[in-house]
Design an enzyme around this catalytic site. Structure first.
Site, PDB file in Angstrom:
ATOM      1  N   ASN A   1       0.856  -1.187   0.000  1.00 30.06           N
ATOM      2  CA  ASN A   1       0.000   0.000   0.000  1.00 30.06           C
ATOM      3  C   ASN A   1       0.889   1.233   0.000  1.00 30.06           C
ATOM      4  OD1 ASN A   1      -2.421   1.589   0.397  1.00 30.06           O
ATOM      5  ND2 ASN A   1      -1.813   1.827   2.542  1.00 30.06           N
TER       6      ASN A   1
ATOM      7  N   HIS B   1       0.851   5.252   1.318  1.00 29.31           N
ATOM      8  CA  HIS B   1       0.127   6.142   2.238  1.00 29.31           C
ATOM      9  C   HIS B   1       0.843   7.491   2.285  1.00 29.31           C
ATOM     10  CE1 HIS B   1      -2.459   7.230   5.543  1.00 29.31           C
ATOM     11  NE2 HIS B   1      -1.402   7.684   6.172  1.00 29.31           N
TER      12      HIS B   1
ATOM     13  N   SER C   1       4.884   6.731   2.378  1.00 30.52           N
ATOM     14  CA  SER C   1       5.424   5.422   2.763  1.00 30.52           C
ATOM     15  C   SER C   1       4.794   4.349   1.894  1.00 30.52           C
ATOM     16  CB  SER C   1       5.078   5.099   4.227  1.00 30.52           C
ATOM     17  OG  SER C   1       5.451   6.140   5.094  1.00 30.52           O
TER      18      SER C   1
ATOM     19  N   ASP D   1      -3.007   1.008   7.777  1.00 29.82           N
ATOM     20  CA  ASP D   1      -1.760   1.718   7.483  1.00 29.82           C
ATOM     21  C   ASP D   1      -0.595   1.230   8.361  1.00 29.82           C
ATOM     22  OD1 ASP D   1      -3.008   3.240   5.471  1.00 29.82           O
ATOM     23  OD2 ASP D   1      -3.744   4.674   6.947  1.00 29.82           O
TER      24      ASP D   1
HETATM   25  C1  GAR Z   1      -2.621   8.900  -2.625  1.00 37.91           C
HETATM   26  O1  GAR Z   1      -2.174  10.103  -2.064  1.00 37.91           O
HETATM   27  C2  GAR Z   1      -2.391   7.756  -1.660  1.00 37.91           C
HETATM   28  O2  GAR Z   1      -1.214   7.883  -0.912  1.00 37.91           O
HETATM   29  C3  GAR Z   1      -3.608   7.864  -0.782  1.00 37.91           C
HETATM   30  O3  GAR Z   1      -4.661   8.161  -1.656  1.00 37.91           O
HETATM   31  C4  GAR Z   1      -4.139   8.881  -2.771  1.00 37.91           C
HETATM   32  C5  GAR Z   1      -4.576   8.177  -4.022  1.00 37.91           C
HETATM   33  O4  GAR Z   1      -4.220   8.918  -5.158  1.00 37.91           O
HETATM   34  N1  GAR Z   1      -3.839   6.654  -0.042  1.00 37.91           N
HETATM   35  C6  GAR Z   1      -4.265   6.613   1.224  1.00 37.91           C
HETATM   36  O5  GAR Z   1      -4.533   7.605   1.862  1.00 37.91           O
HETATM   37  C7  GAR Z   1      -4.382   5.225   1.798  1.00 37.91           C
HETATM   38  N2  GAR Z   1      -4.494   5.269   3.219  1.00 37.91           N
HETATM   39  P1  GAR Z   1      -4.244   8.268  -6.583  1.00 37.91           P
HETATM   40  O6  GAR Z   1      -5.621   7.615  -6.735  1.00 37.91           O
HETATM   41  O7  GAR Z   1      -4.092   9.432  -7.513  1.00 37.91           O
HETATM   42  O8  GAR Z   1      -3.139   7.267  -6.675  1.00 37.91           O
END
Ligand code: GAR
Length: 217
Positions: free
Chosen positions: A109, A111, A138, A147
């Site tokens: 994942n 984050h 991360s 997470d």
């Molecule tokens: C990203 O910033 C990712 O790190 C976050 O969602 C966004 C997705 O963007 N994920 C989380 O917060 C997971 N806990 P994307 O759809 O453009 O890749």
């Protein structure tokens, strides 16, 4: 070396998926995306996958009575496609312990914080509220707790005094797009050893950015 077969799970925009698609376009990159699964039919990530000629599946969580039944439907798609590792890329659903155990040490994942700080959905707001001067992203192996799990790669960015959630998110996203393909590469090249709650990573010598840790040896 055979390419590591990835299944990418998305819920929305899919910019991290796009970074993985771009990395996989290089024939020397050791992984390929064989399936993209979305839990929402309007996830923009699906369009990105289709444009790249990647097989997609939509598994709408509203169609299932509980989390595990939904996860089993996702799992069936992953198996049919021959997926070896699962990449969560903005996948905003908690996975059941059944799924995490079934794919143990084969789910990663990304984050938008320097874990273990600021877990959960509002990581950017939490970082701003805490007044930290550095934040980042991360990539970690997924465990049942949200997470949490062995960290593979992190990158830091400054948090500036006039940052909003959006400006910070945008700055972090630029390093997310470097870190996710890197983490997949490290796994595919056999550079990761998981030892309980931590990952021991042998960083390749061509990685030069000093704010991406671990540093090359
Ligand atoms: C990203 O910033 C990712 O790190 C976050 O969602 C966004 C997705 O963007 N994920 C989380 O917060 C997971 N806990 P994307 O759809 O453009 O890749």
């Amino acid at each position: 070396m055979a390419h590591l077969k990835l299944g990418v799970l998305v819920s929305g925009r899919g910019s991290n998926l796009q970074a993985l698609i771009a990395a996989c376009a290089d024939t020397f990159y050791p992984a390929e995306i064989v399936l993209v699964v979305a839990n929402k039919p309007d996830a923009k990530g699906l369009d990105r996958a289709r444009k790249a000629g990647i097989v997609t599946a939509v598994v709408e969580h509203g169609d299932f009575p509980d989390r595990e039944t939904f996860d089993k439907a996702v799992d069936a798609h992953l198996r049919d496609a021959g997926v070896e590792w699962v990449c969560l890329a903005g996948f905003m659903r908690l996975l059941s312990s059944w799924f995490v155990e079934t794919w143990y040490d084969r789910i990663i994942n990304i984050h938008p914080s320097l874990l273990p700080a600021f877990k959960g959905i509002d990581a950017h707001a939490q970082a701003i509220a805490a007044g930290v001067k550095l934040s980042g992203c991360s990539v970690h192996i997924v465990r049942t707790e949200i997470d949490a799990g062995p960290i593979l790669v992190q990158a830091a960015v400054p948090l500036l005094p006039d940052d909003t959630e959006d400006s910070l998110a945008e700055r972090i996203l630029t390093v997310e797009h470097q870190c996710y393909p890197l983490a997949v590469r490290l796994i595919a090249e056999g550079r990761v050893r998981i030892d309980g709650d931590t990952a021991i990573v042998a960083m390749p010598p061509d990685i030069g950015d000093q704010i991406i840790s671990p540093l090359k040896s």
